[in-house]
Design a protein around this motif. Structure first.
Motif, PDB file in Angstrom:
ATOM      1  N   LEU A  61      17.539  -1.655  16.576  1.00 18.65           N
ATOM      2  CA  LEU A  61      17.097  -0.459  17.295  1.00 18.65           C
ATOM      3  C   LEU A  61      18.072   0.690  17.085  1.00 18.65           C
ATOM      4  O   LEU A  61      17.656   1.845  16.850  1.00 18.65           O
ATOM      5  CB  LEU A  61      16.960  -0.778  18.778  1.00 18.65           C
ATOM      6  CG  LEU A  61      16.459   0.367  19.676  1.00 18.65           C
ATOM      7  CD1 LEU A  61      15.069   0.830  19.233  1.00 18.65           C
ATOM      8  CD2 LEU A  61      16.437  -0.075  21.137  1.00 18.65           C
ATOM      9  N   CYS A  64      17.690   2.094  13.628  1.00 19.79           N
ATOM     10  CA  CYS A  64      16.478   2.909  13.535  1.00 19.79           C
ATOM     11  C   CYS A  64      16.718   4.289  14.143  1.00 19.79           C
ATOM     12  O   CYS A  64      16.278   5.309  13.591  1.00 19.79           O
ATOM     13  CB  CYS A  64      15.326   2.202  14.238  1.00 19.79           C
ATOM     14  SG  CYS A  64      13.740   3.051  14.073  1.00 19.79           S
ATOM     15  N   ASP A  65      17.408   4.312  15.301  1.00 23.60           N
ATOM     16  CA  ASP A  65      17.709   5.600  15.943  1.00 23.60           C
ATOM     17  C   ASP A  65      18.586   6.459  15.033  1.00 23.60           C
ATOM     18  O   ASP A  65      18.398   7.694  14.943  1.00 23.60           O
ATOM     19  CB  ASP A  65      18.420   5.367  17.286  1.00 23.60           C
ATOM     20  CG  ASP A  65      17.468   4.876  18.366  1.00 23.60           C
ATOM     21  OD1 ASP A  65      16.259   5.134  18.247  1.00 23.60           O
ATOM     22  OD2 ASP A  65      17.947   4.225  19.329  1.00 23.60           O
ATOM     23  N   ARG A 101      10.229   2.212  15.648  1.00 20.62           N
ATOM     24  CA  ARG A 101      11.174   2.142  16.766  1.00 20.62           C
ATOM     25  C   ARG A 101      10.503   1.601  18.023  1.00 20.62           C
ATOM     26  O   ARG A 101      11.112   0.855  18.802  1.00 20.62           O
ATOM     27  CB  ARG A 101      11.765   3.517  17.056  1.00 20.62           C
ATOM     28  CG  ARG A 101      12.846   3.468  18.137  1.00 20.62           C
ATOM     29  CD  ARG A 101      13.265   4.826  18.612  1.00 20.62           C
ATOM     30  NE  ARG A 101      14.373   4.711  19.540  1.00 20.62           N
ATOM     31  CZ  ARG A 101      14.276   4.310  20.815  1.00 20.62           C
ATOM     32  NH1 ARG A 101      13.082   3.979  21.315  1.00 20.62           N
ATOM     33  NH2 ARG A 101      15.356   4.235  21.587  1.00 20.62           N
ATOM     34  N   LEU A 104      10.532  -2.018  17.709  1.00 21.54           N
ATOM     35  CA  LEU A 104      11.907  -2.531  17.841  1.00 21.54           C
ATOM     36  C   LEU A 104      12.385  -2.472  19.292  1.00 21.54           C
ATOM     37  O   LEU A 104      13.086  -3.374  19.767  1.00 21.54           O
ATOM     38  CB  LEU A 104      12.852  -1.731  16.946  1.00 21.54           C
ATOM     39  CG  LEU A 104      12.663  -1.910  15.439  1.00 21.54           C
ATOM     40  CD1 LEU A 104      13.574  -0.948  14.674  1.00 21.54           C
ATOM     41  CD2 LEU A 104      12.959  -3.353  15.037  1.00 21.54           C
ATOM     42  N   ALA A 105      12.004  -1.420  19.993  1.00 20.83           N
ATOM     43  CA  ALA A 105      12.400  -1.274  21.398  1.00 20.83           C
ATOM     44  C   ALA A 105      11.769  -2.364  22.254  1.00 20.83           C
ATOM     45  O   ALA A 105      12.392  -2.924  23.168  1.00 20.83           O
ATOM     46  CB  ALA A 105      12.000   0.109  21.908  1.00 20.83           C
ATOM     47  N   TYR A 108      13.581  -5.608  21.505  1.00 26.55           N
ATOM     48  CA  TYR A 108      14.901  -5.613  22.147  1.00 26.55           C
ATOM     49  C   TYR A 108      14.782  -5.843  23.659  1.00 26.55           C
ATOM     50  O   TYR A 108      15.565  -6.589  24.252  1.00 26.55           O
ATOM     51  CB  TYR A 108      15.631  -4.312  21.880  1.00 26.55           C
ATOM     52  CG  TYR A 108      16.883  -4.164  22.712  1.00 26.55           C
ATOM     53  CD1 TYR A 108      17.983  -4.995  22.503  1.00 26.55           C
ATOM     54  CD2 TYR A 108      16.940  -3.225  23.747  1.00 26.55           C
ATOM     55  CE1 TYR A 108      19.122  -4.885  23.295  1.00 26.55           C
ATOM     56  CE2 TYR A 108      18.081  -3.109  24.538  1.00 26.55           C
ATOM     57  CZ  TYR A 108      19.153  -3.948  24.307  1.00 26.55           C
ATOM     58  OH  TYR A 108      20.276  -3.847  25.086  1.00 26.55           O
TER      59      TYR A 108
END
Length: 227
Positions: A61, A64-65, A101, A104-105, A108
């Motif tokens: 994550l 990606c950010d 994202r 992914l978020a 996570y």
């Protein structure tokens, strides 16, 4: 996560309720501790694995950010340089990363939740084991006292039985003495009935005396009386 449900069941077990069901807590408590230690080893392994998943998800994550921020920076630079076409490419890439994202978020968040649950169960299990270890000596001491009390109760019952036997013997002895006294009294009564004047007893006295002694006594009596 099947492992979470499985260990949730373990952690929800009530130790006091389990001990109450044990026929011999002094023996079973050791077995229960061994089971908990084995469960703790499994929980530790699963917790470490899930925490690692959380770390990987967080890293993905964060990466990606960083990429999103990078595409934003390049798009701004392209615009400032008057290259709108390049800016569009960077913004398109940013859009793709943003969509990724979200996934992914979500991954996570799930990993973090699982890791938190596993850490909670791990800490609870460690606390329960420490508590049970602290109480083990007390439980065993109580069981030892209880067993000793049971032995004392059995011995007391045996002694009480012996006292009853002694009491019965005393009663038999008293009865024997009473029967002997009655027999002696009956013999005395029978003797009195056969010789009411006591002459037989008196005659027996003289019969048993030697003839010479009787003659000597009679001569002495006559001399005294002047006969």
């Amino acid at each position: 996560m099947g492992i979470i449900q499985r260990f949730s069941d373990i952690m929800s077990a009530n130790i006091n309720a389990l001990l109450d069901k044990m026929e011999d807590p002094s023996k079973m408590i050791d077995q229960y501790l061994r089971n908990l230690e084995s469960d703790l080893g499994k929980v530790k392994a699963e917790t470490a694995s899930i925490m690692a998943e959380e770390t990987r998800a967080k890293r993905a994550l964060d990466d990606c950010d960083k990429e999103i921020a990078k595409m934003q920076t390049y798009a701004e630079k392209a615009v400032l340089a008057g290259n709108d076409a390049d800016a569009k490419k960077f913004l398109e890439k940013k859009g793709q990363l943003s969509e990724n994202r979200a996934s992914l978020a979500q991954t996570y968040a799930a990993a973090a939740d699982n890791a938190a649950k596993m850490r909670q169960m791990h800490d609870k299990l460690c606390k329960d084991i420490a508590s049970l270890n602290a109480r083990r000596d007390s439980v065993k001491a109580k069981m030892a006292v209880a067993k000793t009390q049971e032995k004392i109760n059995k011995i007391g019952a045996s002694v009480a039985g012996s006292q009853e036997n002694l009491s019965a013997f005393d009663r038999m002895e008293a009865k024997a003495n009473r029967m002997l006294d009655e027999a002696n009294a009956m013999a005395e009564l029978n003797q009195s009935a056969s010789d009411p004047d006591g002459l037989d007893a008196l005659a027996e006295k003289y019969d048993s005396a030697p003839a010479s002694a009787v003659d000597d006594e009679l001569a002495a009596l006559k001399a005294k009386l002047g006969k």
